[in-house]
Write an enzyme that holds these catalytic residues in place. Structure first.
Site, PDB file in Angstrom:
ATOM      1  N   CYS A   4       0.833  -1.215   0.000  1.00 18.75           N
ATOM      2  CA  CYS A   4       0.000   0.000   0.000  1.00 18.75           C
ATOM      3  C   CYS A   4       0.862   1.257   0.000  1.00 18.75           C
ATOM      4  O   CYS A   4       0.539   2.252  -0.665  1.00 18.75           O
ATOM      5  CB  CYS A   4      -0.933   0.015   1.217  1.00 18.75           C
ATOM      6  SG  CYS A   4      -2.040  -1.403   1.305  1.00 18.75           S
TER       7      CYS A   4
HETATM    8  C1  BEZ Z   1       0.499  -4.645   1.848  1.00 16.19           C
HETATM    9  O1  BEZ Z   1       0.186  -3.519   1.518  1.00 16.19           O
HETATM   10  O2  BEZ Z   1       1.644  -5.056   1.725  1.00 16.19           O
HETATM   11  C2  BEZ Z   1      -0.534  -5.579   2.430  1.00 16.19           C
HETATM   12  C3  BEZ Z   1      -1.633  -5.073   3.096  1.00 16.19           C
HETATM   13  C4  BEZ Z   1      -2.574  -5.936   3.620  1.00 16.19           C
HETATM   14  C5  BEZ Z   1      -2.405  -7.300   3.494  1.00 16.19           C
HETATM   15  C6  BEZ Z   1      -1.302  -7.798   2.795  1.00 16.19           C
HETATM   16  C7  BEZ Z   1      -0.371  -6.926   2.262  1.00 16.19           C
END
Ligand code: BEZ
Length: 211
Positions: free
Chosen positions: A45
């Site tokens: 994210c």
């Molecule tokens: C990420 O942004 O890396 C992420 C967020 C939630 C679950 C898995 C990965």
């Protein structure tokens, strides 16, 4: 029933990192992109939100407002913003909605319980000036989105809303486009003065008309 293409994008009022936003009013006469991310302070994210900030000028050029959302609150988004800058060199320059109560997430079916009961998936909605949903894409949490692809679709949507054309596989801005089969050859000569190349009766290419 889940939101589908052509439906009116649900309106809402929500807090964001840039103050309260009434969605339809905020979009005005322009285009909009509403995209969810699963969680603040997570790696993928962080890269995505930095990339959208980097591309903000491209969205502006296309008269398109981008708005992020997750089930975290606005304070959390504001704290995370510094990390996004540290990690990607980009300063957040578009609003992120706080949606702890899942109001926006529920309106847009951004929580897929068989993936996660609590986190939003990576949804993208493109909304036209008529407030209709023009595109829906859903990615899993483990896969960061390709926002160049989102821009590419936006270019296609904006072109095809103005001209009776569609865009072929892997099309990108500047490539030849396809004349709508409903237009016969005579009418096509008039409408597309740059000419066209006929591969099949139903497959005719013409240079991009707004170039
Ligand atoms: C990420 O942004 O890396 C992420 C967020 C939630 C679950 C898995 C990965």
């Amino acid at each position: 029933m889940a939101l589908q293409l052509g439906d009116t994008a649900p309106d809402f009022t929500a807090d964001s990192t840039e103050g309260t936003i009434s969605f339809h009013e905020y979009l005005g006469d322009g285009w909009g992109i509403l995209f969810s991310h699963p969680k603040d302070f997570t790696p993928v994210c962080t890269t995505e939100l930095g990339e959208v900030a980097r591309l903000k000028g491209e969205f502006d050029k296309r008269n398109t407002k981008v708005i992020g959302v997750s089930v975290d609150n606005v304070d959390s988004h504001k704290q995370w913003a510094q990390d996004i800058t540290d990690a990607t060199g980009q300063k957040l320059n578009y609003p992120i909605l706080g949606d702890e109560e899942h109001r926006v997430a529920d309106l847009y079916d951004m929580i897929h319980p068989n993936a996660s009961n609590t986190l939003t998936v990576r949804s993208v909605f493109i909304i036209g000036p008529d407030k209709k949903v023009k595109l829906i894409i859903t990615y899993p949490a483990s896969t960061g989105r390709n926002f160049d692809e989102i821009l590419r679709v936006l270019d296609s949507l904006q072109l095809t809303s103005d001209y009776q054309v569609s865009t072929p596989v892997n099309w990108k801005d500047g490539d030849d486009v396809i004349i709508a089969p409903a237009i016969d050859d005579e009418a096509a000569k008039e409408k597309f003065p740059k000419g066209f190349r006929k591969v099949k009766s139903y497959l005719r290419y013409t240079p991009q008309p707004n170039r």
